[in-house]
Design a protein around this motif. Structure first.
Motif, short mmCIF file in Angstrom:
data_model
loop_
_atom_site.label_atom_id
_atom_site.label_comp_id
_atom_site.label_asym_id
_atom_site.label_seq_id
_atom_site.Cartn_x
_atom_site.Cartn_y
_atom_site.Cartn_z
N LEU A 1 0.77 -1.15 0.15
CA LEU A 1 0.14 0.13 -0.02
C LEU A 1 0.92 1.37 -0.08
O LEU A 1 1.55 1.27 0.81
CB LEU A 1 -0.84 0.00 1.36
N HIS A 2 0.69 2.06 -1.03
CA HIS A 2 1.33 3.24 -0.97
C HIS A 2 0.51 4.56 -1.71
O HIS A 2 -0.51 4.26 -2.14
CB HIS A 2 2.73 3.22 -1.82
N GLU B 1 2.78 -6.41 -5.88
CA GLU B 1 2.24 -5.34 -6.44
C GLU B 1 1.96 -4.13 -5.76
O GLU B 1 1.42 -4.13 -4.48
CB GLU B 1 0.75 -5.97 -6.97
N LEU B 2 1.85 -3.13 -6.39
CA LEU B 2 1.66 -1.81 -5.51
C LEU B 2 0.17 -1.37 -5.68
O LEU B 2 -0.44 -1.49 -6.92
CB LEU B 2 2.58 -0.47 -6.20
N ILE B 3 -0.34 -1.10 -4.55
CA ILE B 3 -1.98 -0.87 -4.52
C ILE B 3 -1.95 0.45 -3.94
O ILE B 3 -0.89 1.00 -3.23
CB ILE B 3 -2.56 -1.59 -3.98
N TYR C 1 -4.89 -10.82 -1.92
CA TYR C 1 -3.58 -11.33 -1.87
C TYR C 1 -3.24 -12.10 -0.49
O TYR C 1 -3.97 -12.38 0.14
CB TYR C 1 -2.55 -9.71 -1.53
N ASP C 2 -1.78 -12.66 -0.43
CA ASP C 2 -1.60 -13.47 0.82
C ASP C 2 -1.05 -12.41 1.82
O ASP C 2 -1.17 -12.95 3.10
CB ASP C 2 -0.45 -14.47 0.32
N ALA C 3 -0.73 -11.43 1.48
CA ALA C 3 0.27 -10.39 2.56
C ALA C 3 0.12 -8.85 2.08
O ALA C 3 -0.31 -8.74 0.95
CB ALA C 3 1.61 -10.94 2.68
N LEU C 4 0.15 -8.04 2.96
CA LEU C 4 0.12 -6.56 3.01
C LEU C 4 1.37 -5.82 3.83
O LEU C 4 1.49 -6.32 4.65
CB LEU C 4 -1.11 -6.42 3.48
#
Length: 509
Positions: A215-216, A245-247, A258-261
């Motif tokens: 997350l950005h 992946e950038l979200i 997703y599996d992780a954040l």
């Protein structure tokens, strides 16, 4: 009544679309389709049915009341491994505003701008119908999309009310059989658009071991990781078999993919970053920063009490209360001038004021008490630089010296002419930092948890004190990675993999 168009998704080869209606006559206004089944037909299907492995279910039952047809269709869809909207989670959230209200906070901040100079501005309220996140009211299209991402439901009824400003008074599901002819047209077009999108990226094509979302905010002025660091996370992750992946904030509804954040946006309990962490945790993702760490680190009053109760060194500190102004007369005598005043949840040196005397103290507290009923007063310790020790899973991973901004007493000089001025940085191997600094940093971070932290400390002679613990420490290319380079990103990603492997085996980390 003319029949409405409905085009079947072109992605049938990669999955099956199933549309559930409570009664077949609810679909009478649309072209017949083999995708449409009644609620009873769907409920009576066996688990191993002809729908195949990848199924998108659109539940258009008349209502989703607990233990009714609509509720059971979504419940059974999830049990069968089908992807369904609305999910049982969405159905539950829409039953009470206490559950969905938090997700509306950020949206309400943009309502006034969206509705300015609009025909509804003179009214006291109106109800908006959304079809798969689409509306014909163009100024509210972005808000409509965000509402659908937060509450994926085919038809949403959103009630807007005007008090001091525009507010979202309620959100609930709508019903297909209650639509008027013009509304049926809008629904058909929105359904067609939605069904064409759902098979766009078949998950079967993904080959990565794990999917990690970062997350950005690309527009953030002082982000925890600069663009080059984010690129390094993606590149290093790819080499490790991790799809990074950038979200952004708008991707809230996609978290379950997703599996992780990993949160690389400045965190705060009262904005979307905390909601992302909470949702990720509730969906079973491995997440840094976890919600507990955000709560503990973002409040300096909590940290002060934690350090004091565990007898760890910190600057002499006192908590000031807005409702107890007489204490302001003595705090300068006890701590001495100059001293530093801090808002509990400030970050990047914001909400921090140095005062030289009693007059400045009273002026500064008047200003800061407008934002918080509690303030932290600390003795002032000047050093040329602060230490930042990065801690991951209770172990130190980097050591930095952050030098004060030129001619200023802080690292960040927000009042500098033209732009924020940041002091220079020097990154060392952990073993090159003073042992007392590293040991105190590890002890302090361990009181918070086992996540990723940046512990700020000052060293004056033999005295080492903790200034604060950051739940979202900077990992910038050219600064924190200057010594370890790609190994810094590898360490972080390896910790995610370790936790994901333990989770897969049903073990705690």
């Amino acid at each position: 009544m003319a029949r409405k168009t409905y085009l079947v998704s072109e992605g049938k080869s990669s999955g099956q679309l199933v549309i559930i209606v409570e009664r077949k006559e609810d679909w009478a206004s649309y072209f017949p389709s083999e995708d449409v089944v009644s609620a009873q037909e769907y409920l009576e299907q066996s688990r191993n049915n002809e729908f195949g492995k990848r199924v998108q279910v659109i539940n258009l039952c008349r209502n989703y009341k607990y233990l009714g047809h609509g509720y059971y269709c979504s419940l059974l869809a999830e049990a069968r491994g089908h992807k369904v909207i609305p999910s049982v989670k969405t159905i539950s959230e829409l039953t009470r505003k206490s559950l969905y209200g938090l997700a509306l906070d950020d949206l309400e901040k943009t309502l006034e701008k969206a509705l300015s100079n609009h025909q509804y501005l003179s009214t006291e309220g109106f109800t908006l119908r959304l079809y798969f996140g689409r509306t014909d009211m163009e100024p509210l299209q972005d808000i409509a999309r965000q509402l659908f991402e937060a509450f994926p439901c085919p038809i949403l009824l959103v009630e807007f009310r005007k008090a001091d400003g525009w507010q979202i008074a309620g959100v609930k599901s709508g019903a297909l059989h209650k639509l008027r002819e013009s509304q049926e047209d809008q629904f058909a077009n929105a359904l067609d658009g939605f069904s064409r999108k759902i098979w766009r990226v078949p998950r079967s094509r993904r080959v990565a071991r794990y999917d990690l979302a970062i997350l950005h905010d690309p527009d953030e002025t002082l982000p925890p990781s600069n663009a080059k660091a984010l690129e390094s996370f993606v590149r290093v992750g790819r080499s490790m078999g991790i799809d990074v992946e950038l979200i952004e904030k708008k991707d809230y509804a996609r978290l379950a993919e997703y599996d992780a954040l990993l949160i690389r946006e400045t965190t705060s309990v009262d904005n979307h970053t905390y909601r992302f962490a909470k949702k990720a945790e509730s969906e079973g993702l491995v997440v840094m920063d976890d919600p507990t760490s955000i709560l503990r680190c973002t409040n300096k009053v909590y940290l002060t009490d934690l350090l004091r109760s565990n007898k760890l060194a910190m600057p002499a500190s006192e908590i000031l209360y807005k409702d107890n102004p007489q204490e302001l007369e003595q705090v300068g005598e006890r701590l001495g001038f100059p001293l530093v005043l801090k808002i509990p949840d400030g970050c990047f040196s914001r909400g921090v004021i140095k005062v030289e005397n009693q007059e400045q103290l009273l002026k500064a507290t008047d200003e800061l008490f407008e934002h918080s009923v509690l303030l932290l007063a600390q003795e002032f310790l000047y050093t040329d630089y602060d230490w930042r020790i990065g801690i991951l899973n209770r172990k130190p991973i980097f050591a930095c010296q952050y030098f004060m901004s030129k001619g200023h007493w802080q690292i960040f000089n927000h009042k500098a002419m033209g732009a924020e001025v940041i002091g220079e940085c020097r990154t060392l191997a952990v073993h090159e930092a003073p042992r007392a600094v590293v040991e105190l940093a590890v002890k302090t971070a361990n009181l918070i948890g086992d996540g990723l932290y940046g512990v700020d400390l000052k060293q004056v002679g033999d005295r080492v004190v903790v200034i604060e613990v950051n739940d979202n420490p900077n990992l910038d290319a050219g600064i924190e990675d200057a010594y370890l380079q790609d190994d810094l990103y590898t360490l972080v990603l390896e910790e995610f993999v370790r936790r994901l492997e333990l989770k897969r085996r049903g073990q705690a980390w």
